[in-house]
Design a protein around this motif. Structure first.
Motif, mmCIF file in Angstrom:
data_model
loop_
_atom_site.group_PDB
_atom_site.id
_atom_site.type_symbol
_atom_site.label_atom_id
_atom_site.label_comp_id
_atom_site.label_asym_id
_atom_site.label_seq_id
_atom_site.Cartn_x
_atom_site.Cartn_y
_atom_site.Cartn_z
ATOM 1 N N GLU A 158 0.839 -1.205 0.000
ATOM 2 C CA GLU A 158 0.000 0.000 0.000
ATOM 3 C C GLU A 158 0.874 1.255 0.000
ATOM 4 O O GLU A 158 0.981 1.962 1.006
ATOM 5 C CB GLU A 158 -0.945 -0.014 1.207
ATOM 6 N N LEU A 159 1.489 1.527 -1.146
ATOM 7 C CA LEU A 159 2.391 2.684 -1.237
ATOM 8 C C LEU A 159 1.646 4.002 -1.113
ATOM 9 O O LEU A 159 2.272 5.042 -0.876
ATOM 10 C CB LEU A 159 3.171 2.633 -2.551
ATOM 11 N N ALA A 160 0.327 3.973 -1.249
ATOM 12 C CA ALA A 160 -0.446 5.196 -1.037
ATOM 13 C C ALA A 160 -0.225 5.748 0.368
ATOM 14 O O ALA A 160 -0.322 6.958 0.591
ATOM 15 C CB ALA A 160 -1.933 4.931 -1.256
ATOM 16 N N PHE A 161 0.081 4.859 1.311
ATOM 17 C CA PHE A 161 0.235 5.278 2.699
ATOM 18 C C PHE A 161 1.681 5.199 3.181
ATOM 19 O O PHE A 161 1.942 5.251 4.381
ATOM 20 C CB PHE A 161 -0.680 4.431 3.594
ATOM 21 N N ASP A 168 7.863 18.158 7.898
ATOM 22 C CA ASP A 168 6.866 18.201 8.976
ATOM 23 C C ASP A 168 5.546 18.790 8.502
ATOM 24 O O ASP A 168 4.482 18.434 9.011
ATOM 25 C CB ASP A 168 7.394 19.030 10.160
ATOM 26 N N ASP A 169 5.619 19.711 7.527
ATOM 27 C CA ASP A 169 4.404 20.370 7.059
ATOM 28 C C ASP A 169 3.904 19.796 5.726
ATOM 29 O O ASP A 169 3.160 20.445 4.995
ATOM 30 C CB ASP A 169 4.632 21.873 6.919
ATOM 31 N N ALA A 170 4.289 18.563 5.412
ATOM 32 C CA ALA A 170 3.810 17.918 4.192
ATOM 33 C C ALA A 170 2.295 17.683 4.297
ATOM 34 O O ALA A 170 1.757 17.552 5.395
ATOM 35 C CB ALA A 170 4.538 16.592 3.987
ATOM 36 N N PRO A 171 1.590 17.638 3.173
ATOM 37 C CA PRO A 171 0.135 17.440 3.219
ATOM 38 C C PRO A 171 -0.234 16.094 3.826
ATOM 39 O O PRO A 171 0.467 15.095 3.644
ATOM 40 C CB PRO A 171 -0.291 17.536 1.751
ATOM 41 N N GLY A 180 2.643 13.262 4.209
ATOM 42 C CA GLY A 180 3.653 13.115 3.161
ATOM 43 C C GLY A 180 3.613 11.791 2.435
ATOM 44 O O GLY A 180 4.606 11.393 1.825
ATOM 45 N N CYS A 181 2.477 11.089 2.466
ATOM 46 C CA CYS A 181 2.428 9.767 1.846
ATOM 47 C C CYS A 181 2.023 9.867 0.374
ATOM 48 O O CYS A 181 1.555 10.892 -0.104
ATOM 49 C CB CYS A 181 1.519 8.835 2.627
ATOM 50 N N GLY A 182 2.218 8.749 -0.343
ATOM 51 C CA GLY A 182 2.126 8.751 -1.796
ATOM 52 C C GLY A 182 0.808 9.229 -2.360
ATOM 53 O O GLY A 182 0.769 9.825 -3.442
ATOM 54 N N TYR A 239 12.306 10.895 -7.774
ATOM 55 C CA TYR A 239 12.935 10.631 -6.479
ATOM 56 C C TYR A 239 12.244 9.476 -5.750
ATOM 57 O O TYR A 239 12.901 8.696 -5.041
ATOM 58 C CB TYR A 239 12.919 11.891 -5.617
ATOM 59 N N SER A 240 10.941 9.351 -5.922
ATOM 60 C CA SER A 240 10.217 8.273 -5.246
ATOM 61 C C SER A 240 10.557 6.909 -5.835
ATOM 62 O O SER A 240 10.609 5.905 -5.114
ATOM 63 C CB SER A 240 8.711 8.517 -5.320
ATOM 64 N N ILE A 241 10.796 6.845 -7.148
ATOM 65 C CA ILE A 241 11.223 5.583 -7.759
ATOM 66 C C ILE A 241 12.509 5.093 -7.103
ATOM 67 O O ILE A 241 12.650 3.906 -6.770
ATOM 68 C CB ILE A 241 11.417 5.748 -9.278
ATOM 69 N N ALA A 242 13.445 6.010 -6.891
ATOM 70 C CA ALA A 242 14.700 5.639 -6.237
ATOM 71 C C ALA A 242 14.443 5.140 -4.820
ATOM 72 O O ALA A 242 15.091 4.187 -4.346
ATOM 73 C CB ALA A 242 15.651 6.835 -6.225
ATOM 74 N N HIS A 243 13.508 5.754 -4.137
ATOM 75 C CA HIS A 243 13.147 5.317 -2.789
ATOM 76 C C HIS A 243 12.520 3.923 -2.832
ATOM 77 O O HIS A 243 12.876 3.037 -2.040
ATOM 78 C CB HIS A 243 12.175 6.333 -2.186
#
Length: 312
Positions: A158-161, A168-171, A180-182, A239-243
């Motif tokens: 569940e990469l959405a989460f 800290d202030d990510a949506p 800050g989740c996907g 950047y997320s692909i690398a993660h």
């Protein structure tokens, strides 16, 4: 055989009719299941999509489904689609929803899987190989993985989460509360949020699916603000692909979902590849990113889901 496939999203439900592996019909119907408290809304909506597909088949041999959430033995255990249903009604009506539908359809083989896993399966079918991370960007973000042997894993993908932004202030996601989740970066929610930041104006009560359509319309006209929206999502994605590659052995990425439709989807992929080539060149050499046809972008999960049940 003659199969029906369906895919349940937060903004629409899709169905497909497949005869011996050939798609003879596919469509999507708008619905809004998130805050519906009456389980019959969900049951009858799914049944309606099955009937629409069945109208294009001489008979129904099997039914396969794709849906957001965690499913065990065809039972929903956790799913945002049913967030509006009370715990009592969930246990009484929703957990057995697909068993009840199976009975309505003469007990034909009936199999339901997580939408992300079906995305990865669609990728493996399209590419004819394993090592596939499938991502669908629609109302939310769906993800799944097919290993090198061509099998879906037992993992909960569940990469959405899963976080991709550690500010800290990510949506924050409005359902899980995760920050800050996907889902906030690879879905129509991301498009709508970034569009406002880019200066695109919407009517205050315009639903998110329609905001996405408006941004895609602007993108097709060459609008610079819409261009920035998709370029930004592409940078997020690179950047997320690398993660993700820290956790998955990725050879291929297949990208589906309504967010990827049109010129914006290609710009997003091109930007992600630039990020990989500049920042993670070793990964860029070993990972390919692909998208299917426009029909499969929107309906690919429903079409792939049709293959889930085994026919004796």
């Amino acid at each position: 055989g003659c199969r029906i496939g369906f895919d349940l999203g937060g903004s629409d439900r899709k169905s497909a009719a497949v005869v011996d592996g050939t798609v003879v019909f596919s469509e999507e119907v708008k619905w809004d299941p998130y805050f519906e408290s009456d389980p019959s809304y969900h049951i009858e909506g799914i049944h309606d999509s099955l009937k629409r597909a069945a109208a294009h088949l001489p008979r129904v041999d099997a039914i396969g489904g794709s849906a957001a959430g965690i499913y065990v033995n065809n039972e929903p255990r956790v799913s945002s689609l049913f967030r509006g249903v009370s715990t009592e009604d969930f246990d009484r009506c929703v957990r057995g929803i697909f068993r009840d539908l199976k009975e309505r359809w003469n007990d034909v083989p009936f199999e339901v899987a997580n939408d992300g896993e079906v995305t990865a399966l669609a990728g493996a079918m399209e590419l004819g190989c394993g090592g596939v991370l499938g991502l669908a960007m629609g109302t939310s973000q769906a993800a799944g993985y097919v290993d090198e042997g061509g099998s879906i894993t037992t993992w909960i993908n569940e990469l959405a989460f899963c976080p991709v932004d550690y500010r800290d202030d990510a949506p924050a996601d409005e359902w899980s509360g995760d920050v800050g989740c996907g889902v906030q970066y690879f879905s129509q929610q991301a498009v709508a949020r970034l569009a406002v930041l880019a200066g695109i104006e919407f009517n205050g009560d315009m639903p998110l699916p329609e905001r996405l359509i408006e941004v895609q319309r602007l993108m097709a006209k060459g609008d610079e603000k819409a261009h920035k929206v998709y370029q930004t999502i592409g940078a997020y994605f690179g950047y997320s692909i690398a993660h993700y590659a820290d956790f998955y052995d990725i050879r291929h990425l297949l990208i589906l979902g309504r967010v990827t439709s049109g010129e914006g989807g290609q710009l997003m992929i091109d930007t992600a590849m630039v990020v990989l080539e500049d920042e993670f060149p070793a990964l860029a050499k070993n990972i390919t990113i692909s998208t299917p046809s426009e029909q499969l972008k929107r309906h690919g999960q429903a079409i792939a889901a049709a293959s889930l049940p085994k026919i004796s």
